[in-house]
Scaffold this motif. Structure first.
Motif, short mmCIF file in Angstrom:
data_model
loop_
_atom_site.label_atom_id
_atom_site.label_comp_id
_atom_site.label_asym_id
_atom_site.label_seq_id
_atom_site.Cartn_x
_atom_site.Cartn_y
_atom_site.Cartn_z
N GLN A 1 -3.23 6.17 -0.96
CA GLN A 1 -3.84 5.07 -0.22
C GLN A 1 -5.01 5.50 0.67
O GLN A 1 -6.05 4.83 0.68
CB GLN A 1 -2.78 4.30 0.55
N GLU B 1 -0.68 2.29 -7.72
CA GLU B 1 -1.27 2.62 -6.42
C GLU B 1 -2.63 1.95 -6.25
O GLU B 1 -2.96 1.44 -5.17
CB GLU B 1 -1.41 4.14 -6.26
N SER C 1 -3.39 -1.01 -3.35
CA SER C 1 -4.37 -0.82 -2.27
C SER C 1 -5.04 -2.12 -1.86
O SER C 1 -5.50 -2.27 -0.72
CB SER C 1 -5.45 0.18 -2.71
#
Length: 271
Positions: A125, A191, A195
């Motif tokens: 992140q 991921e 985000s």
């Protein structure tokens, strides 16, 4: 700066004397087909700026030199970065010693931010936030990974895969985690989506070819770091599996040159 990345680099063996030379000699550069796909996804014929995060010895960074005006490799490991600079003579390629989450590069300029075979070394992140910051609107983040082992011949492929499985089992037994154990490659797209920084995300696939031989197959296996001293001392089965691969590659491939298939999985987010 990520404590996660700092710890992994320190334990990986990538800082060991001579490792960067082995890495640069035996790891593959990305095939042109992969770079062409990313250029199309970015919506340009020729890139203005590509930023290559976790660039290592610059194998992918240098490959971009003919595809765009400017390429910047970002790498926190000083030994890898030293090898990258020594191996680079293209005037439009430069390097920055930094972590992927804090590049200090200008905002909103990059067409592409790439991470070739390295995103699993990073805390996702914070790195995705930095990638979004330096990308222009419509720019692309891409985590690119080739399957290991690349395919060359069934018996050699099986011996290489057996070595990788033995390494994984030894790491688990010794509680010596690798980067992908924390941030698995097959979760990269999750991921990127999580985000919330990219308007479109998806996985693409591509393949390319390179020439290989017994030496290069053995060298590729040697270039896969990760607690090697610990494994050698406490997991002799890893050394045994490596020797089986060495013998198999030498016996089967001999002194011939073979075509090796590189299969890439490209997880992209378009800003």
């Amino acid at each position: 700066m990520s404590a996660f990345s700092q710890e992994l680099i320190g334990r990986s063996g990538y800082l060991n004397e001579g490792f960067a030379d082995v890495y640069d000699r035996y790891r593959p550069s990305p095939p042109g087909q992969v770079l062409d796909i990313l250029t199309v996804v970015a919506g340009v014929e020729r890139t203005s700026l590509v930023v290559d995060l976790g660039c290592g010895t610059g194998l992918a960074t240098r490959a971009w030199a003919e595809h765009g005006r400017e390429v910047v490799g970002v790498e926190p490991n000083p030994r890898m970065l030293e090898r990258a600079r020594a191996a680079t003579d293209q005037p439009n390629v430069s390097y920055v010693e930094a972590y992927g989450a804090d590049t200090s590069l200008p905002a909103g300029r990059a067409d592409l931010v790439t991470s070739f075979q390295s995103f699993h070394w990073m805390e996702p992140q914070p790195v995705l936030a930095e990638a979004s910051r330096i990308l222009r609107d419509g720019g692309v983040f891409a985590a690119c990974d080739y399957d290991v082992p690349p395919f060359v011949e069934p018996e050699v492929d099986a011996a290489f895969a057996a070595l990788m499985q033995t390494r994984r089992e030894a790491r688990q037994r010794l509680s010596a985690s690798a980067g992908a154990a924390n941030w698995p490659k097959d979760r990269h797209l999750d991921e990127i989506r999580a985000s919330g920084r990219f308007r479109h995300t998806r996985e693409l696939v591509a393949h390319g070819w390179r020439e290989t031989d017994a030496e290069r197959m053995i060298g590729l296996a040697a270039s896969i770091g990760g607690h090697q001293d610990l494994l050698n001392e406490h997991a002799p089965e890893v050394g045994d599996a490596f020797e089986r691969l060495r013998k198999t590659a030498n016996r089967v491939l001999g002194d011939r040159t073979w075509r090796q298939l590189l299969c890439y999985r490209i997880r992209v987010g378009i800003k």
